[in-house]
Design a protein around this motif. Structure first.
Motif, PDB file in Angstrom:
ATOM      1  N   VAL A 148      33.610  45.164  52.050  1.00 45.40           N
ATOM      2  CA  VAL A 148      33.538  46.625  51.957  1.00 45.40           C
ATOM      3  C   VAL A 148      34.434  47.282  53.006  1.00 45.40           C
ATOM      4  CG1 VAL A 148      32.016  48.616  52.205  1.00 45.40           C
ATOM      5  CG2 VAL A 148      31.240  46.618  50.936  1.00 45.40           C
ATOM      6  N   VAL A 149      34.385  46.768  54.244  1.00 45.74           N
ATOM      7  CA  VAL A 149      35.228  47.326  55.304  1.00 45.74           C
ATOM      8  C   VAL A 149      36.705  47.141  54.977  1.00 45.74           C
ATOM      9  CG1 VAL A 149      35.862  47.100  57.732  1.00 45.74           C
ATOM     10  CG2 VAL A 149      33.443  47.041  57.072  1.00 45.74           C
ATOM     11  N   ALA A 150      37.065  45.955  54.492  1.00 42.01           N
ATOM     12  CA  ALA A 150      38.463  45.714  54.126  1.00 42.01           C
ATOM     13  C   ALA A 150      38.889  46.615  52.974  1.00 42.01           C
ATOM     14  CB  ALA A 150      38.653  44.243  53.746  1.00 42.01           C
ATOM     15  N   PHE A 151      37.991  46.861  52.021  1.00 40.52           N
ATOM     16  CA  PHE A 151      38.306  47.755  50.901  1.00 40.52           C
ATOM     17  C   PHE A 151      38.601  49.166  51.396  1.00 40.52           C
ATOM     18  CE2 PHE A 151      36.583  50.950  47.960  1.00 40.52           C
ATOM     19  CZ  PHE A 151      37.455  50.771  46.890  1.00 40.52           C
ATOM     20  N   VAL A 152      37.793  49.667  52.327  1.00 39.07           N
ATOM     21  CA  VAL A 152      37.993  51.022  52.850  1.00 39.07           C
ATOM     22  C   VAL A 152      39.311  51.115  53.614  1.00 39.07           C
ATOM     23  CG1 VAL A 152      37.081  52.751  54.437  1.00 39.07           C
ATOM     24  CG2 VAL A 152      35.520  51.498  52.927  1.00 39.07           C
ATOM     25  N   LEU A 153      39.628  50.086  54.406  1.00 40.86           N
ATOM     26  CA  LEU A 153      40.838  50.128  55.222  1.00 40.86           C
ATOM     27  C   LEU A 153      42.110  49.945  54.395  1.00 40.86           C
ATOM     28  CD1 LEU A 153      39.668  48.046  58.333  1.00 40.86           C
ATOM     29  CD2 LEU A 153      39.812  50.541  58.119  1.00 40.86           C
ATOM     30  N   TRP A 160      44.246  51.452  44.663  1.00 39.05           N
ATOM     31  CA  TRP A 160      42.952  51.159  44.068  1.00 39.05           C
ATOM     32  C   TRP A 160      42.929  49.833  43.313  1.00 39.05           C
ATOM     33  CZ3 TRP A 160      37.918  52.227  43.650  1.00 39.05           C
ATOM     34  CH2 TRP A 160      37.241  51.786  42.518  1.00 39.05           C
ATOM     35  N   ILE A 161      43.942  49.555  42.535  1.00 43.20           N
ATOM     36  CA  ILE A 161      43.918  48.375  41.665  1.00 43.20           C
ATOM     37  C   ILE A 161      43.785  47.099  42.487  1.00 43.20           C
ATOM     38  CG2 ILE A 161      45.267  47.023  40.019  1.00 43.20           C
ATOM     39  CD1 ILE A 161      46.407  49.587  38.911  1.00 43.20           C
ATOM     40  N   ILE A 162      44.610  46.938  43.513  1.00 42.81           N
ATOM     41  CA  ILE A 162      44.588  45.719  44.304  1.00 42.81           C
ATOM     42  C   ILE A 162      43.342  45.647  45.182  1.00 42.81           C
ATOM     43  CG2 ILE A 162      45.788  44.412  46.097  1.00 42.81           C
ATOM     44  CD1 ILE A 162      48.399  45.467  45.016  1.00 42.81           C
ATOM     45  N   SER A 163      43.009  46.746  45.863  1.00 38.98           N
ATOM     46  CA  SER A 163      41.863  46.725  46.783  1.00 38.98           C
ATOM     47  C   SER A 163      40.540  46.564  46.029  1.00 38.98           C
ATOM     48  CB  SER A 163      41.844  47.998  47.629  1.00 38.98           C
ATOM     49  OG  SER A 163      41.783  49.151  46.808  1.00 38.98           O
ATOM     50  N   ALA A 164      40.383  47.212  44.878  1.00 37.79           N
ATOM     51  CA  ALA A 164      39.156  47.063  44.100  1.00 37.79           C
ATOM     52  C   ALA A 164      39.034  45.646  43.536  1.00 37.79           C
ATOM     53  CB  ALA A 164      39.119  48.086  42.973  1.00 37.79           C
ATOM     54  N   ALA A 165      40.154  45.071  43.080  1.00 37.09           N
ATOM     55  CA  ALA A 165      40.117  43.691  42.599  1.00 37.09           C
ATOM     56  C   ALA A 165      39.764  42.734  43.724  1.00 37.09           C
ATOM     57  CB  ALA A 165      41.467  43.326  41.983  1.00 37.09           C
ATOM     58  N   MET A 166      40.297  42.991  44.915  1.00 38.67           N
ATOM     59  CA  MET A 166      39.975  42.151  46.068  1.00 38.67           C
ATOM     60  C   MET A 166      38.485  42.257  46.403  1.00 38.67           C
ATOM     61  SD  MET A 166      41.106  42.611  50.025  1.00 38.67           S
ATOM     62  CE  MET A 166      40.000  44.020  50.053  1.00 38.67           C
ATOM     63  N   LEU A 167      37.921  43.482  46.348  1.00 38.44           N
ATOM     64  CA  LEU A 167      36.495  43.660  46.623  1.00 38.44           C
ATOM     65  C   LEU A 167      35.645  42.923  45.593  1.00 38.44           C
ATOM     66  CD1 LEU A 167      34.202  45.004  48.211  1.00 38.44           C
ATOM     67  CD2 LEU A 167      34.451  47.000  46.717  1.00 38.44           C
ATOM     68  N   PHE A 168      36.038  42.985  44.336  1.00 41.81           N
ATOM     69  CA  PHE A 168      35.311  42.255  43.283  1.00 41.81           C
ATOM     70  C   PHE A 168      35.320  40.758  43.561  1.00 41.81           C
ATOM     71  CE2 PHE A 168      35.045  39.972  39.302  1.00 41.81           C
ATOM     72  CZ  PHE A 168      33.997  40.595  38.640  1.00 41.81           C
ATOM     73  N   ILE A 184      39.574  36.855  40.146  1.00 47.40           N
ATOM     74  CA  ILE A 184      40.679  37.767  40.454  1.00 47.40           C
ATOM     75  C   ILE A 184      41.172  38.457  39.178  1.00 47.40           C
ATOM     76  CG2 ILE A 184      43.062  37.881  41.258  1.00 47.40           C
ATOM     77  CD1 ILE A 184      42.390  35.653  43.226  1.00 47.40           C
ATOM     78  N   GLY A 185      41.266  37.696  38.084  1.00 43.28           N
ATOM     79  CA  GLY A 185      41.707  38.288  36.820  1.00 43.28           C
ATOM     80  C   GLY A 185      40.740  39.352  36.314  1.00 43.28           C
ATOM     81  N   VAL A 186      39.430  39.057  36.391  1.00 45.11           N
ATOM     82  CA  VAL A 186      38.435  40.040  35.955  1.00 45.11           C
ATOM     83  C   VAL A 186      38.468  41.272  36.850  1.00 45.11           C
ATOM     84  CG1 VAL A 186      35.958  40.454  35.681  1.00 45.11           C
ATOM     85  CG2 VAL A 186      36.946  38.295  34.917  1.00 45.11           C
ATOM     86  N   GLY A 187      38.634  41.067  38.166  1.00 46.83           N
ATOM     87  CA  GLY A 187      38.721  42.200  39.081  1.00 46.83           C
ATOM     88  C   GLY A 187      39.918  43.089  38.791  1.00 46.83           C
ATOM     89  N   LEU A 188      41.080  42.482  38.535  1.00 46.08           N
ATOM     90  CA  LEU A 188      42.262  43.271  38.200  1.00 46.08           C
ATOM     91  C   LEU A 188      42.080  44.016  36.885  1.00 46.08           C
ATOM     92  CD1 LEU A 188      45.117  40.787  39.215  1.00 46.08           C
ATOM     93  CD2 LEU A 188      44.540  42.950  40.335  1.00 46.08           C
ATOM     94  N   LEU A 189      41.420  43.380  35.919  1.00 45.24           N
ATOM     95  CA  LEU A 189      41.194  44.026  34.627  1.00 45.24           C
ATOM     96  C   LEU A 189      40.329  45.277  34.786  1.00 45.24           C
ATOM     97  CD1 LEU A 189      41.387  44.058  31.531  1.00 45.24           C
ATOM     98  CD2 LEU A 189      39.379  42.547  31.502  1.00 45.24           C
ATOM     99  N   PHE A 190      39.201  45.137  35.480  1.00 46.97           N
ATOM    100  CA  PHE A 190      38.287  46.269  35.618  1.00 46.97           C
ATOM    101  C   PHE A 190      38.876  47.374  36.503  1.00 46.97           C
ATOM    102  CE2 PHE A 190      35.065  43.337  34.016  1.00 46.97           C
ATOM    103  CZ  PHE A 190      34.339  44.181  33.184  1.00 46.97           C
ATOM    104  N   SER A 191      39.584  46.994  37.569  1.00 48.04           N
ATOM    105  CA  SER A 191      40.194  48.024  38.415  1.00 48.04           C
ATOM    106  C   SER A 191      41.278  48.776  37.660  1.00 48.04           C
ATOM    107  CB  SER A 191      40.762  47.382  39.685  1.00 48.04           C
ATOM    108  OG  SER A 191      41.775  46.437  39.368  1.00 48.04           O
ATOM    109  N   SER A 192      42.026  48.095  36.806  1.00 49.70           N
ATOM    110  CA  SER A 192      43.063  48.765  36.015  1.00 49.70           C
ATOM    111  C   SER A 192      42.435  49.699  34.985  1.00 49.70           C
ATOM    112  CB  SER A 192      43.949  47.732  35.318  1.00 49.70           C
ATOM    113  OG  SER A 192      44.566  46.876  36.254  1.00 49.70           O
ATOM    114  N   ILE A 193      41.349  49.240  34.332  1.00 46.98           N
ATOM    115  CA  ILE A 193      40.670  50.094  33.353  1.00 46.98           C
ATOM    116  C   ILE A 193      40.103  51.342  34.036  1.00 46.98           C
ATOM    117  CG2 ILE A 193      38.673  50.231  31.819  1.00 46.98           C
ATOM    118  CD1 ILE A 193      39.142  47.311  31.110  1.00 46.98           C
TER     119      ILE A 193
END
Length: 215
Positions: A148-153, A160-168, A184-193
């Motif tokens: 969560v901290v890494a996502f905020v920073l 959003w796409i990369i950081s949200a996928a990383m958080l997932f 990682i693939g599912v995270g990138l898919l949902f962050s892109s959507i």
């Protein structure tokens, strides 16, 4: 030792003992979660109500926060009702006949021979004693907080796409998933959507970061 003798010996030890009267808070420690949910819901409600909205686009930037607030209030209320109706009280009472079997009783029932006795004694001497306890999984908590901290920073520089996928991926790994490429693939898919939904549906732009600079 016969079964009758064993039952007579253990009969006095398995008689129900008087239990202290439970208070209202017994088995209802989950009210802490309810309080946290209500606090988050109230915080989001105040922030949504005081949001400075420019323009009159529909449904507008307050639409999703309002939905989140409604879900939080609903979940917190349902959880509170469930805790009140069915508190989870630990059962420490002795139940005669339900798993109260000694080694002597099992020996009489199985009619074990000399070889089986020796094998059983050897297994008991080698087997470690089982201890049952509750504990906090600080490793999982630490991984989640770090994610969560890494996502905020990293939200603004990476987007959003990369950081949200990383958080997932971090959350999935902390909860036990080891399919890293798949996660990682599912995270990138949902962050892109999500990025497309906010941009095309609400007219809001999430931080694009380095992805915006590439395209």
């Amino acid at each position: 030792m016969s079964l009758t003798q064993h039952q007579q010996e253990t009969g006095s030890a398995t008689e129900p003992q008087s239990q202290p009267k439970a208070s209202f808070g017994t088995g209802r420690s989950e009210f802490v979660v309810v309080a946290v949910l209500y606090a988050v819901a109230i915080f989001l409600t105040v922030g949504t109500a005081t949001m400075n909205v420019q323009g009159k686009s529909a449904p507008g930037p307050q639409f999703f926060p309002i939905l989140v607030c409604i879900v939080l209030y609903l979940v917190a209320t349902l959880l509170a009702v469930q805790i009140i109706r069915s508190p989870k009280v630990p059962d420490n009472a002795i139940h005669p006949g339900s798993g109260q079997f000694s080694a002597d009783m099992l020996h009489d029932l199985g009619h074990l021979g000399k070889e089986e006795d020796e094998a059983r004694e050897e297994a008991e001497s080698l087997a470690p004693a089982k201890t049952w306890k509750t504990y906090s999984d600080w490793r999982t908590v630490g991984l989640l907080l770090t994610g969560v901290v890494a996502f905020v920073l990293l939200l603004n520089p990476l987007g959003w796409i990369i950081s949200a996928a990383m958080l997932f991926w971090v959350v999935a790994y902390a909860l036990g998933s080891r399919r890293q490429v798949f996660d990682i693939g599912v995270g990138l898919l949902f962050s892109s959507i999500t990025q497309l939904a906010f941009g095309a549906g609400l007219g809001l732009s999430l931080p694009s970061g380095i992805v915006g600079g590439i395209f």
